[in-house]
Write a protein that holds these residues in place. Structure first.
Motif, PDB file in Angstrom:
ATOM      1  N   ILE A 174       0.829  -1.215   0.000  1.00  0.00           N
ATOM      2  CA  ILE A 174       0.000   0.000   0.000  1.00  0.00           C
ATOM      3  C   ILE A 174       0.863   1.264   0.000  1.00  0.00           C
ATOM      4  CG2 ILE A 174      -1.815   1.264   1.232  1.00  0.00           C
ATOM      5  CD1 ILE A 174      -2.877  -1.475   2.148  1.00  0.00           C
ATOM      6  N   GLY A 175       1.913   1.261   0.812  1.00  0.00           N
ATOM      7  CA  GLY A 175       2.783   2.443   0.880  1.00  0.00           C
ATOM      8  C   GLY A 175       3.515   2.722  -0.420  1.00  0.00           C
ATOM      9  N   SER A 176       4.119   1.696  -0.999  1.00  0.00           N
ATOM     10  CA  SER A 176       4.896   1.923  -2.229  1.00  0.00           C
ATOM     11  C   SER A 176       3.980   2.230  -3.408  1.00  0.00           C
ATOM     12  CB  SER A 176       5.802   0.726  -2.534  1.00  0.00           C
ATOM     13  OG  SER A 176       5.061  -0.469  -2.623  1.00  0.00           O
ATOM     14  N   LYS A 177       2.769   1.659  -3.408  1.00  0.00           N
ATOM     15  CA  LYS A 177       1.815   1.993  -4.485  1.00  0.00           C
ATOM     16  C   LYS A 177       1.399   3.457  -4.388  1.00  0.00           C
ATOM     17  CE  LYS A 177      -0.365  -2.516  -5.364  1.00  0.00           C
ATOM     18  NZ  LYS A 177      -1.514  -3.363  -4.977  1.00  0.00           N
ATOM     19  N   ALA A 178       1.178   3.915  -3.159  1.00  0.00           N
ATOM     20  CA  ALA A 178       0.787   5.329  -2.980  1.00  0.00           C
ATOM     21  C   ALA A 178       1.898   6.239  -3.489  1.00  0.00           C
ATOM     22  CB  ALA A 178       0.502   5.609  -1.503  1.00  0.00           C
ATOM     23  N   TYR A 179       3.135   5.887  -3.165  1.00  0.00           N
ATOM     24  CA  TYR A 179       4.274   6.720  -3.580  1.00  0.00           C
ATOM     25  C   TYR A 179       4.435   6.735  -5.098  1.00  0.00           C
ATOM     26  CZ  TYR A 179       8.982   8.470  -4.232  1.00  0.00           C
ATOM     27  OH  TYR A 179      10.060   9.199  -4.658  1.00  0.00           O
ATOM     28  N   THR A 180       4.438   5.546  -5.710  1.00  0.00           N
ATOM     29  CA  THR A 180       4.751   5.467  -7.142  1.00  0.00           C
ATOM     30  C   THR A 180       3.623   6.012  -8.011  1.00  0.00           C
ATOM     31  OG1 THR A 180       4.043   3.153  -7.076  1.00  0.00           O
ATOM     32  CG2 THR A 180       6.406   3.576  -7.013  1.00  0.00           C
ATOM     33  N   SER A 181       2.378   5.835  -7.584  1.00  0.00           N
ATOM     34  CA  SER A 181       1.304   6.377  -8.420  1.00  0.00           C
ATOM     35  C   SER A 181       1.332   7.903  -8.365  1.00  0.00           C
ATOM     36  CB  SER A 181      -0.066   5.810  -8.039  1.00  0.00           C
ATOM     37  OG  SER A 181      -0.322   6.041  -6.687  1.00  0.00           O
ATOM     38  N   PHE A 182       1.651   8.453  -7.199  1.00  0.00           N
ATOM     39  CA  PHE A 182       1.797   9.904  -7.099  1.00  0.00           C
ATOM     40  C   PHE A 182       2.986  10.386  -7.947  1.00  0.00           C
ATOM     41  CE2 PHE A 182       3.523  13.772  -5.211  1.00  0.00           C
ATOM     42  CZ  PHE A 182       2.402  14.586  -5.236  1.00  0.00           C
TER      43      PHE A 182
END
Ligand SMILES: [Zn+2]
Length: 401
Positions: A174-182
């Motif tokens: 969840i954390g890395s997806k939030a970062y990379t999509s942003f």
């Protein structure tokens, strides 16, 4: 491969570009690799997995579990944050859910501050109980990133280095997806990501480590670079290329968003840690020599990339396959011309740096640009071309006669 390397060396020698390439800076990478200390690494693992005390705001405490529902999750965040701060890095964080927070230590690049190389690991863990050391999964990776932050703080790099600590990986990246999509939506220039998730287990002592990659952006090239680094610096791992790499850890979030990424970890397929996600996942189970080698490989690969000013790995770095600008004549005596090759490009800016990476001048235009370089000292220069918003387009090297 050997012939190709020799040819590149010859070119570099002819053009006197020694200071511009990673190939000839082996001594710096070597000195970085030599600074990896097993004692330092294992101490961080002990602190993250409850075997050693930590000090948070000067108060002694113990991190018994880093699971998202345990208070040790926040303690781990604070502990790592203080470590990064103590090494002089800029601190940033990203809150992406009620309790979910990514943490970043940032070392700003001297030449390309908006182009990032990232090394990262998730700091949360399992099982969901109040004593869950999670030493291999993933105090091992998080400690290796802290060690990178410790060592890299003593050097300067042309690119910005980000030391990333992801939260809620265990809930589905969840954390890395939030970062990379942003980052993708924002047009961030991420030139490469190295993920570390479980580096301590080598049950059969064959020193086999996985190198996870996919044919996305420059991920295959980055894996090949890691493999070269393994031999060039005598790291001593037997690398198992996994292509397509697994989707069950944070490097997959980078691939999903089109970024260059690799994962370095213990051999998931044939030699998986039997204590995974259990309260018995402790430092005592580690193969310490293997753990040190995996950390060295990650740090050396990061250093090799970070010192190579001409590094281009990611397709995201090259929005067009063809070159967008012609820079001529090269070598140049008086006037350097920057000519737009691509139609429809709006205003752009060019910045000139000398061989030492010092900024000299900038110009911007939506037409061709002529720079009078008559008064420049003889030598090699770098021209960095970007959009007016700072998005990098192309980097050129040229010589003043
Ligand atoms: Zn993990």
């Amino acid at each position: 491969m050997y012939m190709k390397l020799k040819f590149i060396f010859l070119l570099i020698a002819l053009l006197n570009l020694n200071a511009l390439t990673g190939w000839t800076q082996n001594s710096t990478v070597q000195s970085i690799v030599e600074k990896v200390e097993l004692d330092s690494l294992t101490f961080f693992v002990k602190q993250l997995s409850g075997e050693e005390k930590v000090f948070i705001n000067g108060v002694a405490d113990t991190i018994y579990s880093r699971h998202i529902d345990q208070d040790g999750n926040e303690k781990a965040f604070q502990f790592i944050k203080q470590k990064l701060f103590s090494y002089g890095h800029e601190i940033d964080s990203q809150q992406f859910s009620t309790n979910g927070k990514n943490l970043f230590g940032i070392k700003t690049g001297t030449v390309f501050p908006d182009r990032k190389l990232i090394i990262g690991a998730h700091y949360d863990n399992r099982p969901a109980i109040n004593i869950a050391p999670g030493a291999d999964d993933n105090a091992s990776g998080a400690a290796a990133v802290i060690e990178a932050a410790r060592i890299f703080s003593r050097y300067d790099f042309p690119f910005t280095i980000v030391f990333a600590f992801w939260d809620e990986e265990e809930q589905g990246l969840i954390g890395s997806k939030a970062y990379t999509s942003f980052a993708a939506a924002n047009g961030d220039s991420i030139i490469g990501y190295i993920n570390l998730d479980m580096l301590g287990w080598d049950g059969n002592e064959d020193f086999v480590a996985d190198l996870h990659t996919r044919p996305i952006a420059g991920s295959i090239q980055l894996a090949e670079k890691a493999s070269e680094v393994n031999s060039r610096y005598s790291v001593g791992l037997n690398l198992n290329f996994v292509n397509p790499g697994i989707g069950a850890t944070d490097h997959a979030a980078f691939w999903s968003n089109g970024f260059t990424a690799i994962g370095i970890n213990e051999e998931y397929s044939n030699d998986f840690n039997p204590f995974y996600h259990s309260p018995a996942d402790s430092l005592g189970q580690f193969n310490l020599q293997f753990y040190e080698k995996c950390t060295k490989l990650a740090i050396a690969t990061l250093a090799e990339c970070a010192l190579d000013r001409n590094l281009v790995l990611s397709a995201k770095e090259q929005p067009f396959a063809k070159e967008m600008f012609k820079v001529y004549p090269n070598p140049v005596g008086h006037y350097l011309t920057i000519k737009k090759v691509t139609q429809g490009l709006n205003e752009y800016e060019v910045k000139v740096y000398n061989e030492m990476g010092q900024f000299i001048q900038m110009s911007s235009s939506n037409e061709n640009i002529n720079i009078n370089v008559s008064s420049y000292p003889t030598g090699t220069y770098i021209l960095r071309i970007s959009s007016i918003k700072g998005h990098p387009l192309e980097t050129k090297t040229w010589i003043k006669l």
